[in-house]
Design an enzyme around this catalytic site. Structure first.
Site, PDB file in Angstrom:
ATOM      1  CB  CYS A   1       2.995 -14.812   1.120  1.00  0.00           C
ATOM      2  SG  CYS A   1       3.311 -15.776  -0.367  1.00  0.00           S
TER       3      CYS A   1
ATOM      4  CB  VAL B   1      -5.730 -14.742  -1.841  1.00  0.00           C
ATOM      5  CG1 VAL B   1      -6.294 -15.020  -3.223  1.00  0.00           C
ATOM      6  CG2 VAL B   1      -6.424 -15.626  -0.811  1.00  0.00           C
TER       7      VAL B   1
ATOM      8  NE  ARG C   1      -0.113 -11.971  11.193  1.00  0.00           N
ATOM      9  CZ  ARG C   1      -1.390 -12.022  10.958  1.00  0.00           C
ATOM     10  NH1 ARG C   1      -2.057 -13.150  11.134  1.00  0.00           N
ATOM     11  NH2 ARG C   1      -2.032 -10.948  10.587  1.00  0.00           N
TER      12      ARG C   1
ATOM     13  CB  VAL D   1      -9.832   1.292  -6.699  1.00  0.00           C
ATOM     14  CG1 VAL D   1     -11.271   1.522  -7.150  1.00  0.00           C
ATOM     15  CG2 VAL D   1      -9.492   2.211  -5.536  1.00  0.00           C
TER      16      VAL D   1
ATOM     17  CE  LYS E   1     -12.244  -2.028  -3.183  1.00  0.00           C
ATOM     18  NZ  LYS E   1     -13.073  -3.244  -3.325  1.00  0.00           N
TER      19      LYS E   1
END
Lengths: 433, 433
Positions: free
Chosen positions: B13, B15, B47, B135, B208
């Protein structure tokens, strides 16, 4: 693989159909690996089955002029419709779905006129109806709109979705040519048809706008709902005036949610956009669709909007998708029209105008002009005035702030009635800022 | 609707996770309508479950530090993994799939390192694994690649897939700043992290590139297979030299099929591309992916490559897709690695070099330099020579034709050994022509 092939009926074998048939044949191994079962042509419905087609490496016995018989055959799993137009395409697609086949169509006119009937039939018969090729050719735009943005809220779509008009406008911008001259060049090079009406009058773009708006806003929008203006009235002077503002004229398909989120608008018309806008650099026959979504922000999709191979690429992508559903179960998303928003009339659309006036070069004229804008509640962003070479006249270029199209139209009518205004030489909407 | 909700476990949880949780809550009605059943948060693994999160309108009781317990709960249908990194993300995703949940992940590092294990688990347990957000953030690129282009043959992918480095290179181009100065500005504005290694050394882009290459060529490609050079060595002089050629320096992720179609290459390095190329105008932290496919031709996808809301848009699009499969049956496409092409080493890659040399300004030097190129079988496209201000030296700028990277590297080594060459001041590949 050993699995029995999925049988594909192809309706139409023009520029796109030929490429579809060719790729189905030459890329057969790749397609089989991607689908999980081979795809096999069951038949190709054309008007003249006996016509020689030396470039197409398929069995001549596949051609038939009995399209209805073909889609009703029990061994047909998937139907590709690239005939175009409303009938007989609609009846054939409905018959195919009634017979249990999934359909891939490139038919923007049909989807934009009567999509609801087709989606209802797909739902009823438990089949897929895919149509990526109907908008912007090879550019993946419908699948991203329908699936990738399914968790987001689209606010606005701005598209250059007609290659012919973009080619014509690009030439007008590059060479200073008028509409007629640029159109002739486009026709000579094959970018415009002998009868260019569907393109230059915006009918093609309006069908695509309806499809895009429907997907973007989960609301039924038909071509009839789309306000439509073509590019035949765009003059060399308009293009030069745009250039002087650091802008360029494009034919835009615009689909937008109102600020309160309660209604949507869909329109096609020429507009000036700043050269710094990503759409401004979309030149020649290329297409691009710019999307503004709440979480994603600004996205743009760019590529070839027409042509046999590019359109066939989109058709085959859909064909693989619906074939995978045959193999693995499930169906793609059906129609999503739950939001059922009001489609508002053009007069309520909020936009900006660029107006060029030929006025008498004397004191008080600007005040009189400004008064007309004020009377209609239209606020002015910039005014540029310059004397014209021929004596007592001046050119006045006004760019407005945002106002309803009805107020802007009424303002222009009011300006035409002013004594000091010799003529309204150009009126064009301003977008993309 | 009345249907029971689908239960979503959110892992992480930060950004992105915060935006996912927020949108799941604020857009709940739209999501329910699009999926056919409501989506409901079952729990959020973090956490520090007790940390106050005043901006997030969800029940504090949803937070837990027992991620394993959460994914193993029987009432969890869908798992969103936005923790990042290899462990514990991998174990959690595998446990989720083993328990029958479909997974949406934004984890490029994990997908690029060990995608095969994850796809095998998805296949084994009959669940979906979607990862559009891994990506290019909000840009729909994996779904178009995996589905829209499934009937086409991708030849080449050129991507600007790292916003930090694109921001830094844009500033270097705009202001003439050096790398260090531009990086500091990016850090001050939040476009670069305090430890920028993953971005500026190309690790992020390489992950990516591996994912894109795998999808484009139906071949397993891991991050280890990707040749990787970052932008730390790009100098203000390189950028100025590009500008003098009408080009711009970009960090590109390049995935390409060899001309014979038998092998693929994947690489990340700075390169000069012409300003007329669509990727050249992708500025600041924006991302774009340019795709060249056999039938579709050139396509480009543009948008925001990072940030909480844009990435959450991609996550939610995937979430709606996998949730629809729960409702309507079926699964999305799994791994496609049937082509199993050779991933060729960088030395065999064919590219072009731009080489700047500081040479003695005397007769015979150009001949000696040209001889070194000839010895390695590298043909020269253009040579530009200009005296340097400081006396006896001249600058020689050579742009080669296409040759293998090994031959080009050997040529540069040879040049370094020439008496007349004071120094090789810049070596950069040239792409996009």
């Amino acid at each position: 693989m050993g699995e029995p092939a999925l049988r594909v009926a192809l309706l139409g074998c023009g520029v796109v159909g030929t490429e579809v048939a060719r790729l189905l044949t030459t890329q057969a191994d790749d397609l089989a690996a991607r689908v999980g079962r081979p795809l096999e042509l069951a038949g190709i419905a054309v008007r003249r089955p006996g016509r020689p087609r030396p470039d197409l490496p398929v069995d001549p016995a596949l051609f038939t002029d009995d399209a209805t018989g073909l889609v009703e055959r029990e061994d047909v799993d998937l139907v590709v419709e690239v005939i175009g137009g409303i009938e007989p395409a609609r009846s054939l697609v409905l018959a195919a779905m009634a017979g249990g086949a999934s359909v891939v169509s490139a038919n923007k006119a049909l989807l934009a006129e009567d999509g609801a009937t087709l989606f209802a039939a797909a739902e009823k018969h438990g089949v897929d109806l895919y149509y990526e090729a109907a908008v912007a050719g090879a550019i993946p735009i419908l699948r991203p709109m329908r699936e990738s943005l399914a968790g987001d809220r689209v606010r606005r779509v701005l598209g250059i979705v007609n290659g012919t008009t973009n080619y014509v406008l690009t030439k007008m911008d590059e060479t200073g040519a008028g509409f007629g001259e640029a159109l002739e060049e486009a026709q000579a090079l094959g970018y415009a048809e002998a009868d260019p009406t569907a393109d230059v009058e915006g009918f093609d773009a309006a069908a695509k706008a309806a499809i895009l708006a429907g997907l973007a806003f989960h609301t039924r929008v038909t071509a009839m709902d789309v306000h439509r203006e073509g590019i035949t009235e765009v003059s060399a002077a308009d293009v030069a005036s745009a250039r002087a503002m650091g802008s360029v004229v494009k034919l835009l398909a615009i689909c937008e949610l109102s600020e309160d989120g309660q209604s949507v608008g869909a329109r096609v018309h020429p507009a000036m956009i700043p050269r710094s806008h990503p759409l401004a650099s979309v030149r020649d026959a290329f297409n691009a669709v710019f999307v503004d979504a709440e979480a994603a922000g600004e996205l743009m999709f760019y590529g070839r909007g027409a042509g046999g191979a590019p359109t066939a690429s989109a058709v085959l992508g859909d064909l693989v998708a619906v074939a995978r559903h045959r193999v693995g179960g499930g169906r793609g998303p059906g129609e999503s029209s739950y939001a059922d928003l009001l489609v508002r009339p053009m007069g309520e659309t909020v936009t900006r105008y660029h107006v060029s006036l030929d006025v008498a070069d004397r004191a008080g004229v600007l005040a009189a002009v400004a008064q007309v804008f004020a009377e209609h509640g239209v606020s002015i962003d910039t005014v540029r005035q310059r004397p014209l070479g021929d004596g007592d006249d001046a050119e006045l270029v006004v760019v407005t702030h945002r106002a309803t199209d009805a107020a802007l139209q009424a303002t222009v009518e009011g300006l035409r009635g002013l004594d000091a205004v010799q003529g309204v030489t150009s009126v064009m909407r301003v977008e993309g800022e």
